[in-house]
Design an enzyme around this catalytic site. Structure first.
Site, PDB file in Angstrom:
ATOM      1  N   THR A 209       0.845  -1.205   0.000  1.00 44.78           N
ATOM      2  CA  THR A 209       0.000   0.000   0.000  1.00 44.78           C
ATOM      3  C   THR A 209       0.875   1.247   0.000  1.00 44.78           C
ATOM      4  O   THR A 209       2.064   1.184  -0.300  1.00 44.78           O
ATOM      5  CB  THR A 209      -1.000  -0.024   1.174  1.00 44.78           C
ATOM      6  OG1 THR A 209      -1.959   1.011   0.998  1.00 44.78           O
ATOM      7  CG2 THR A 209      -0.307   0.196   2.516  1.00 44.78           C
ATOM      8  N   ASN A 210       0.298   2.392   0.325  1.00 40.34           N
ATOM      9  CA  ASN A 210       1.037   3.664   0.347  1.00 40.34           C
ATOM     10  C   ASN A 210       0.521   4.501   1.518  1.00 40.34           C
ATOM     11  O   ASN A 210      -0.357   4.070   2.254  1.00 40.34           O
ATOM     12  CB  ASN A 210       0.854   4.396  -0.987  1.00 40.34           C
ATOM     13  CG  ASN A 210      -0.614   4.571  -1.306  1.00 40.34           C
ATOM     14  OD1 ASN A 210      -1.321   5.296  -0.616  1.00 40.34           O
ATOM     15  ND2 ASN A 210      -1.091   3.883  -2.336  1.00 40.34           N
ATOM     16  N   HIS A 211       1.051   5.710   1.651  1.00 41.93           N
ATOM     17  CA  HIS A 211       0.754   6.520   2.843  1.00 41.93           C
ATOM     18  C   HIS A 211      -0.529   7.335   2.750  1.00 41.93           C
ATOM     19  O   HIS A 211      -0.801   8.137   3.639  1.00 41.93           O
ATOM     20  CB  HIS A 211       1.910   7.492   3.106  1.00 41.93           C
ATOM     21  CG  HIS A 211       3.133   6.822   3.643  1.00 41.93           C
ATOM     22  ND1 HIS A 211       3.141   6.167   4.835  1.00 41.93           N
ATOM     23  CD2 HIS A 211       4.378   6.701   3.132  1.00 41.93           C
ATOM     24  CE1 HIS A 211       4.345   5.672   5.057  1.00 41.93           C
ATOM     25  NE2 HIS A 211       5.107   5.977   4.025  1.00 41.93           N
ATOM     26  N   SER A 212      -1.289   7.196   1.675  1.00 40.92           N
ATOM     27  CA  SER A 212      -2.458   8.074   1.528  1.00 40.92           C
ATOM     28  C   SER A 212      -3.472   7.849   2.651  1.00 40.92           C
ATOM     29  O   SER A 212      -3.835   6.703   2.953  1.00 40.92           O
ATOM     30  CB  SER A 212      -3.124   7.826   0.180  1.00 40.92           C
ATOM     31  OG  SER A 212      -4.274   8.630   0.101  1.00 40.92           O
ATOM     32  N   ALA A 276      -4.595   7.371  -4.170  1.00 37.32           N
ATOM     33  CA  ALA A 276      -3.245   6.938  -4.539  1.00 37.32           C
ATOM     34  C   ALA A 276      -3.351   5.462  -4.927  1.00 37.32           C
ATOM     35  O   ALA A 276      -3.667   4.604  -4.091  1.00 37.32           O
ATOM     36  CB  ALA A 276      -2.297   7.128  -3.370  1.00 37.32           C
TER      37      ALA A 276
END
Ligand code: CTP
Length: 399
Positions: A209-212, A276
């Site tokens: 995943t990502n930091h969004s 994101a």
């Protein structure tokens, strides 16, 4: 109309200071809490007592001594302001703002504040036209502060020129139009907003995943709903409260996000793609927890490409629909974002430097550059995601 705000009014030394007294009255009449900050030169034109009487707050100037020494007054004022107005703004304060000089109460607050800042230059026309002043104004504009052009007319020097401070009514109208909510601007429009960050499973317990956080997308959804639109958020793994009147469709992976948006877009007027999206997903998702081997030092996960959702949607959109993308960048912000707007054929891209401290992912603040299909740009100051979302809605309202 600017109302119910904490307004810091910075008054610098120009003969136009007397007009700022009326500005305070207008702001107070509209229920704003007004704090006046004066430079020493400004106090030579009008006594602080006049501003104190009208604002019903103590005036801050360079002789100010905090009642409470533990309070850092300039930071306190800078942090607590919703709006900062500099009127009149002399050539001297413009030079300080443009160059980050903080050598008195006024310039220190201006350097420290993250509130939207509205600057009303007023000076002799030759000083205004001087290339140094024009350079400073250009820098300030590029840094994202708002600047009101001076009026042309009879100056205190006895001749006519550009440099007069506009009337307080005009200043209030200008500030209001920049910050006021976009009532009814999107009435009758159906808008899809994607938000959050996708999760691409590796096995039943792990994912990429990502930091969004979804905060920017949710702020856009709220702003659009406040402007009268019927809004659906396709939300990838968010845990934020749903804005009033907005419909939420939860999803997790990029493919789920793509499916939901693709099926809904034909009935919508536009898409704001703030999510994101993972560009790749694990090619094979294990149906059991992957175990490491005793002698295993490395691991390889083969990834395959996810659909470029916004590109596909924009490629097939009708001419009466709009598509807005975001560009999260850590370097070469504008250059990279320009490539994206062209390759994805978007109407607008909101370019976002996610490497800055206190802005971007997970933060409540952001600083963006709106890049339009015709190439022109508009940079915001560091401001709340909600303020940026309101500005975005204003732009969408003009599509
Ligand atoms: N986007 C999308 N589908 C993808 C990847 C991105 O719809 N598979 C959208 C994002 O929601 C955003 C825009 O495309 O509106 C730009 O996303 P960004 O991650 O900044 O750029 P990428 O196109 O993924 O390019 P790169 O990762 O190389 O910077």
């Amino acid at each position: 109309m600017i109302t119910n705000k904490k307004v810091t009014l910075i008054v610098t030394g120009s003969v136009a200071v007397y007009k700022s007294l009326h500005l305070v009255r207008l702001l107070k009449k509209a229920n704003n809490d007004v704090r006046v900050v004066m430079t020493e030169a400004a106090t030579k034109f009008v006594q602080p007592l006049a501003f104190e009487t009208l604002s019903k707050n103590r005036v801050l100037d360079d002789s100010f001594e905090p009642e409470n020494p533990s309070e850092v007054k300039h930071i306190d004022i800078a942090d607590s302001s919703d709006v900062v107005i500099v009127a009149p703004a002399t050539a001297d304060i413009l030079a300080k703002i443009a160059n980050g000089i903080a050598d008195n109460m006024a310039s220190t607050i201006l350097l420290a504040t993250t509130a939207p800042t509205f600057i009303v230059p007023a000076m002799n026309s030759h000083m205004y036209d001087n290339p140094a002043t024009q350079r400073n104004l250009q820098t300030i504009r590029e840094d994202g502060d708002h600047i009101l052009e001076p009026d042309t007319g009879f100056l205190a020097e006895g001749y006519s020129g550009k440099g007069r401070m506009p009337e307080p009514e005009k200043i209030v109208d200008w500030v209001s139009s920049e910050i006021e909510p976009n009532d009814q601007l999107l009435l009758g429009k159906k808008i899809i907003v994607s938000a959050g960050g996708t999760r691409e499973p590796i096995d039943p317990v792990r994912y990429i995943t990502n930091h969004s956080s979804g905060k920017m997308g949710f702020a856009v959804a709220k702003a659009a709903a406040d402007a009268g639109a019927e809004v659906t958020i396709v939300a990838a793994n968010t845990s934020l409260p749903t804005p009033a009147g907005v419909k939420i469709v939860p999803v997790s992976t990029a493919v789920e996000l793509a499916d939901e948006i693709t099926s809904r877009f034909p009935n919508a007027d536009g898409l704001v793609m703030a999510a994101a999206v993972a560009d790749f997903r694990p090619k094979n998702v294990a149906d059991h927890k992957i175990k490491k081997q005793a002698d295993q030092d490395t691991m390889t996960i083969e990834l395959e490409k996810n659909p470029d959702i916004v590109k596909q949607i924009a490629a097939n959109k009708r001419s009466d629909q709009f598509v807005v993308g975001f560009a999260a960048e850590t370097n070469d912000l504008v250059e990279n974002a320009q490539k994206k707007i062209a390759s994805k054929k978007l109407d607008l891209i909101v370019a976002n430097d996610v490497s800055g401290k206190g802005v971007g992912f997970n933060s409540d603040n952001n600083q963006v550059t709106f890049i339009f299909a015709d190439g022109h740009q508009q940079k915001t100051p560091v401001e709340s995601k909600q303020t940026i979302a309101n500005e975005l809605v204003k732009i969408i309202g003009e599509f």
